[in-house]
Design a protein around this motif. Sequence first.
Motif, PDB file in Angstrom:
ATOM      1  N   HIS A 182       0.270  10.572  -0.733  1.00  0.00           N
ATOM      2  CA  HIS A 182       1.718  10.716  -0.879  1.00  0.00           C
ATOM      3  C   HIS A 182       2.277   9.446  -1.500  1.00  0.00           C
ATOM      4  O   HIS A 182       1.915   8.339  -1.088  1.00  0.00           O
ATOM      5  N   GLU A 183       3.157   9.581  -2.474  1.00  0.00           N
ATOM      6  CA  GLU A 183       3.713   8.426  -3.177  1.00  0.00           C
ATOM      7  C   GLU A 183       4.867   7.819  -2.388  1.00  0.00           C
ATOM      8  O   GLU A 183       6.035   8.153  -2.597  1.00  0.00           O
ATOM      9  N   GLU A 184       4.513   6.958  -1.481  1.00  0.00           N
ATOM     10  CA  GLU A 184       5.506   6.254  -0.671  1.00  0.00           C
ATOM     11  C   GLU A 184       4.846   5.038  -0.049  1.00  0.00           C
ATOM     12  O   GLU A 184       3.682   5.098   0.374  1.00  0.00           O
ATOM     13  N   SER A 185       5.576   3.940   0.016  1.00  0.00           N
ATOM     14  CA  SER A 185       5.037   2.723   0.614  1.00  0.00           C
ATOM     15  C   SER A 185       4.862   2.905   2.114  1.00  0.00           C
ATOM     16  O   SER A 185       5.742   3.433   2.803  1.00  0.00           O
ATOM     17  N   VAL A 186       3.736   2.444   2.633  1.00  0.00           N
ATOM     18  CA  VAL A 186       3.428   2.598   4.057  1.00  0.00           C
ATOM     19  C   VAL A 186       4.436   1.862   4.930  1.00  0.00           C
ATOM     20  O   VAL A 186       4.717   2.278   6.064  1.00  0.00           O
ATOM     21  N   LYS A 231       0.829  -1.208   0.000  1.00  0.00           N
ATOM     22  CA  LYS A 231       0.000   0.000   0.000  1.00  0.00           C
ATOM     23  C   LYS A 231       0.864   1.260   0.000  1.00  0.00           C
ATOM     24  O   LYS A 231       1.903   1.305   0.662  1.00  0.00           O
ATOM     25  N   GLU A 232       0.394   2.266  -0.734  1.00  0.00           N
ATOM     26  CA  GLU A 232       0.968   3.600  -0.646  1.00  0.00           C
ATOM     27  C   GLU A 232      -0.027   4.516   0.054  1.00  0.00           C
ATOM     28  O   GLU A 232      -1.225   4.221   0.116  1.00  0.00           O
ATOM     29  N   TYR A 233       0.483   5.620   0.608  1.00  0.00           N
ATOM     30  CA  TYR A 233      -0.407   6.594   1.223  1.00  0.00           C
ATOM     31  C   TYR A 233      -1.364   7.147   0.176  1.00  0.00           C
ATOM     32  O   TYR A 233      -1.010   7.314  -0.996  1.00  0.00           O
ATOM     33  N   THR A 234      -2.565   7.441   0.598  1.00  0.00           N
ATOM     34  CA  THR A 234      -3.555   7.970  -0.336  1.00  0.00           C
ATOM     35  C   THR A 234      -3.211   9.374  -0.804  1.00  0.00           C
ATOM     36  O   THR A 234      -3.727   9.833  -1.828  1.00  0.00           O
TER      37      THR A 234
END
Length: 302
Positions: free
Chosen positions: A213-217, A208-211
């Motif tokens: 922000h483009e970064e893996s949780v 999953k990435e933040y809704t």
Amino acid sequence: ASWSPKTESVGSLGCGALAMDPFDADTLYLGLGDPHLTGYLGLGTAPGLGVLKTTDGGTHWSGPVLLGASTNIRSLLVNIFNNDIVMAGTDKGLFRSTDEGASYQSVSLDGVEQPVWSLAWAGGPNFALSSKPPSGLAGGVKGRIYYSTDQGATWTQATGYADDLGRITLAAGAQHILYALAERDDSAEIYKSTDSGQTWTSLNIATKEYTNHEESVDKILGNQGDYNQMVIVHPTNPNTAYFGGQRRLIKTTNGGASFSLVSSDNPDSALFDYVHADIHCAAFTDNGSLLVGTDGGIFKST
């Protein structure tokens, strides 16, 4: 809005945990000792001995009640239904009091001494804790979760979480729902329980990435998973929970189906409000404000 010191004379400025009696806000328990074993001889930058108690909001404190050979206390919890029962997670295992903190007895976890990181009330007589056994123990240094159905007197290891976790931090919400933030190699994992901590399910944050922000949780802990971890669940809505790590404060409002970034460790960020790096603790106030404790102080959201 304003703060005043309450522990200038207790003998150790190293504190690892603080708990309030749910029946009396002036009664507090303070666990001494830096939970992070750095510094001289690996004792922590500020080791401490025992639990202190105040019944007047911190104006006066008792002498320390020692908990075996422990030199740091990582978590404290007062039973929400029976304040005679106080539990303490320490570097030397779990200790439990049945006389409002006058004395504590060691509680076995699979018959071995395991440093305990966090404690959570899971509804009714149910409690959960996380531990990280020391090196040399059969099975290795792997984070574990235990649950109790008898007010913390006895404990059973939970199921459903991976066997390669490091430090784990727990938090509970209403309806017997708990969340766990765990160190996993150089990343993180978040688990959820809906049965008072007895079984756990991964929320698969690596996918999953933040809704927003483009970064893996799963990068939430950075490279300091054993140092900075925080989980807190909204007091009335268990689908809303916050998680903190090295540089990120994140939030779910749908029980972990998705996550959003709610702060930045960059004070010049144009997208998110600033919260200092290295997040360790949080609390909700009576009016619903969220307080977050970091290496750079306390931050408040209303």
